[in-house]
Design a protein around this motif. Structure first.
Motif, PDB file in Angstrom:
ATOM      1  N   LEU A 146     -15.470 -24.108  61.306  1.00 43.43           N
ATOM      2  CA  LEU A 146     -15.525 -23.872  59.861  1.00 43.43           C
ATOM      3  C   LEU A 146     -14.735 -24.922  59.094  1.00 43.43           C
ATOM      4  N   ALA A 147     -13.564 -25.288  59.635  1.00 45.65           N
ATOM      5  CA  ALA A 147     -12.753 -26.314  58.968  1.00 45.65           C
ATOM      6  C   ALA A 147     -13.488 -27.652  58.970  1.00 45.65           C
ATOM      7  N   MET A 148     -14.161 -27.970  60.085  1.00 48.44           N
ATOM      8  CA  MET A 148     -14.962 -29.204  60.144  1.00 48.44           C
ATOM      9  C   MET A 148     -16.056 -29.192  59.090  1.00 48.44           C
ATOM     10  N   ALA A 149     -16.585 -28.000  58.820  1.00 51.02           N
ATOM     11  CA  ALA A 149     -17.693 -27.874  57.870  1.00 51.02           C
ATOM     12  C   ALA A 149     -17.206 -27.745  56.426  1.00 51.02           C
ATOM     13  N   GLY A 150     -15.886 -27.904  56.222  1.00 49.96           N
ATOM     14  CA  GLY A 150     -15.383 -27.931  54.857  1.00 49.96           C
ATOM     15  C   GLY A 150     -14.845 -26.618  54.328  1.00 49.96           C
ATOM     16  N   PHE A 151     -14.735 -25.621  55.206  1.00 47.66           N
ATOM     17  CA  PHE A 151     -14.172 -24.351  54.750  1.00 47.66           C
ATOM     18  C   PHE A 151     -12.649 -24.351  54.917  1.00 47.66           C
ATOM     19  N   HIS A 152     -12.019 -23.365  54.278  1.00 49.69           N
ATOM     20  CA  HIS A 152     -10.589 -23.138  54.499  1.00 49.69           C
ATOM     21  C   HIS A 152     -10.424 -21.768  55.145  1.00 49.69           C
ATOM     22  N   PRO A 153     -10.452 -21.711  56.468  1.00 49.07           N
ATOM     23  CA  PRO A 153     -10.343 -20.416  57.139  1.00 49.07           C
ATOM     24  C   PRO A 153      -8.907 -19.881  57.093  1.00 49.07           C
ATOM     25  N   ILE A 154      -8.789 -18.560  56.882  1.00 42.45           N
ATOM     26  CA  ILE A 154      -7.498 -17.880  57.031  1.00 42.45           C
ATOM     27  C   ILE A 154      -7.698 -16.800  58.092  1.00 42.45           C
ATOM     28  N   PRO A 155      -7.702 -17.213  59.364  1.00 36.17           N
ATOM     29  CA  PRO A 155      -7.900 -16.233  60.434  1.00 36.17           C
ATOM     30  C   PRO A 155      -6.636 -15.423  60.657  1.00 36.17           C
ATOM     31  N   GLU A 156      -6.820 -14.248  61.258  1.00 42.51           N
ATOM     32  CA  GLU A 156      -5.659 -13.437  61.649  1.00 42.51           C
ATOM     33  C   GLU A 156      -5.719 -13.193  63.150  1.00 42.51           C
ATOM     34  N   VAL A 157      -4.587 -13.367  63.809  1.00 40.43           N
ATOM     35  CA  VAL A 157      -4.428 -12.865  65.167  1.00 40.43           C
ATOM     36  C   VAL A 157      -3.653 -11.567  65.005  1.00 40.43           C
ATOM     37  N   GLN A 158      -4.208 -10.472  65.491  1.00 42.91           N
ATOM     38  CA  GLN A 158      -3.705  -9.153  65.088  1.00 42.91           C
ATOM     39  C   GLN A 158      -2.232  -8.925  65.436  1.00 42.91           C
ATOM     40  N   PHE A 159      -1.807  -9.462  66.593  1.00 41.00           N
ATOM     41  CA  PHE A 159      -0.406  -9.396  66.985  1.00 41.00           C
ATOM     42  C   PHE A 159      -0.034 -10.703  67.678  1.00 41.00           C
TER      43      PHE A 159
END
Lengths: 109, 354
Positions: B90-103
């Motif tokens: 997604l970042a390569m495609a120009g998005f700004h991802p805000i993923p979460e790792v649950q713990f």
């Protein structure tokens, strides 16, 4: 306060419904996690369902003899907004306690 | 209802940044920041386990899927390597991802994606593929959780070139640091102190900080949370609140302690660290992570390097132990408590050269 709905889970492998035999809690009851909520019968067996969480019972769905489909609401709980998630507990804010006291000669050089 | 309140609610509805001061829990402050980031940048996406329909196990993403749709806030399979791998694409495609790792402990299955892809794609591509990813990780202990739910990974992440690491200590910091992190062109590991999620505090939404006061909003560098003369306590995340309690208790004994919230763990604000310890001439670093190769060692070395000629004692470290993070009530023995920190302070105060 927030309401959390608990749907009827698949109690076997690929079961699609269960029949309510007897409710063991009523609206207004405060229940603990793992407390038995309801006895239901599937095509495989009759089982007691434990509560997935602590909270106050707001609504129950279906009376004795009624069929409930897997995934449909079974029971709704009311929980305080500041409860923990699925894991862990909310830490208690307590006044700090100490046993150690400091003593020092501070030379201001 | 006054017009001011109506305007405030209108601002809430469309996700535009607020003004003024509010009492919020850290959960609410983070939720507010994410809401505004989503509203302000259509390229922002939020995803992770239970982030969408449920709103996160800690309610941080509560209501965001309903507001922004399943295309921008969505649930993922239970596969952290997939969550972070998808973030790379997604970042390569120009998005700004805000993923979460649950713990915290669930980040381990995604170490390959974090270290081998996210951290170095910009370097590898000679700057043509920046990775503007903000990875939210509920971190540290303190909530009586089972294994993999109470770990402190800051030293692991800080060691990886290409990553930035930050941890807020209160709701105000959480709001401003998350908003800032989400505008960075670099990957930021955002470590949320889960034991502080429910604690309320004042959030000053005004981004300007003309007074330079400690309630201000400058989102870079370290921050002095309490000024003192005799010793500097250096901490981050949940340990900042504990160090502020210790400073109160030390004041009863006539010891005047400065508390420095490091905030950014990579890069570390060396200038603020050195300025504080040059003044107090004594330092104790406090963290939950195990002692050996913990970030406290890095902090102690930076202090030694910058303040060797004025230090009155070796820098003391008060930390967790070199064991796997313990479950249940045992965590009270593991996390630095008030008495252990006071003992560390006493050792530093007593130290005499020669």
């Amino acid at each position: 306060m927030a309401e959390i709905s608990f749907p009827l889970p698949d109690l076997g492998e690929g079961l699609i419904e269960a029949t309510v035999l007897e409710w063991l809690v009523s609206p207004g009851d405060q229940v603990e996690r793992n407390q038995p909520l309801v006895e239901v019968e599937t095509t495989k067996s009759a089982v007691e369902l434990p509560s997935p969480q602590a909270g106050k019972v707001v609504r129950i769905h279906g009376g004795p003899g009624d069929k409930i489909n897997v995934g449909e609401p079974l029971i709704v709980f009311e929980v305080p907004d500041n409860t923990a998630g699925i894991v862990g507990t909310v830490p208690k804010e307590e006044a700090p306690k100490r046993r150690v006291r400091l003593s020092a000669v501070l030379d201001e050089d | 209802m006054s017009n001011a309140i109506l305007e405030s609610e209108a601002a809430m509805a469309d996700g535009t940044p607020r003004r003024g001061v509010e009492q919020l829990s850290m959960q609410q402050a983070l939720n507010r920041a994410l809401d505004e980031v989503l509203a302000g940048n259509p390229k922002t996406l939020i995803f992770g386990e239970d982030c969408g329909r449920l709103g996160g196990v800690f309610r941080i993403t509560d209501g965001l899927q309903a507001k922004y749709g399943t295309g921008r806030v969505f649930d993922t399979p239970l596969a952290e390597s997939g969550i972070l791998g998808m973030s790379v694409g997604l970042a390569m495609a120009g998005f700004h991802p805000i993923p979460e790792v649950q713990f915290d402990g669930f980040a381990y299955p995604a170490i390959n994606q974090i270290v081998c892809q996210i951290a170095r794609m910009n370097y590898r591509s000679r700057g043509t593929m920046p990775m503007p990813i903000t990875l939210r990780v509920p971190s540290f202990g303190g909530i009586r959780a089972p294994e993999h739910h109470g770990e402190s990974l800051e030293a692991l992440f800080a060691h990886v070139p290409g990553l930035k690491v930050v941890s807020p200590s209160n709701p105000h910091e959480a709001y401003h640091l998350l908003r800032y992190a989400a505008t960075r062109p670099d990957p930021v590991i955002f470590m949320e102190p889960k034991s502080r999620y429910w604690q309320k505090g004042e959030v000053n939404f005004d981004s300007a900080d003309p007074s330079g006061s400690r309630t201000g909003a400058s989102p870079t560098g370290a921050k002095v949370m309490r000024e003192g003369r005799h010793l500097t306590l250096v901490a981050w995340g949940a340990m900042v609140a504990r160090c502020l309690q210790v400073a109160e208790l030390a004041a009863e004994d006539g010891i005047d302690i400065e508390v420095l919230d490091l905030r950014w763990l990579k890069p570390i604000d060396e200038a603020a660290l050195t300025a504080s310890v040059r003044k107090t001439r004594r330092a104790v670093v406090v963290h939950e992570a195990p002692l050996t190769s913990g970030l406290g060692a890095e902090v102690a070395q930076l202090i030694t390097q910058g303040c060797f000629d004025t230090l009155k004692a070796p820098v003391e470290r008060i930390t967790g132990f070199d064991v796997p993070y313990p479950s249940g009530d045992l965590e009270d023995e593991y996390i630095p408590n008030i008495d252990r920190i006071l003992f560390g302070i006493q050792r530093v105060l007593e130290y005499r050269r020669g």
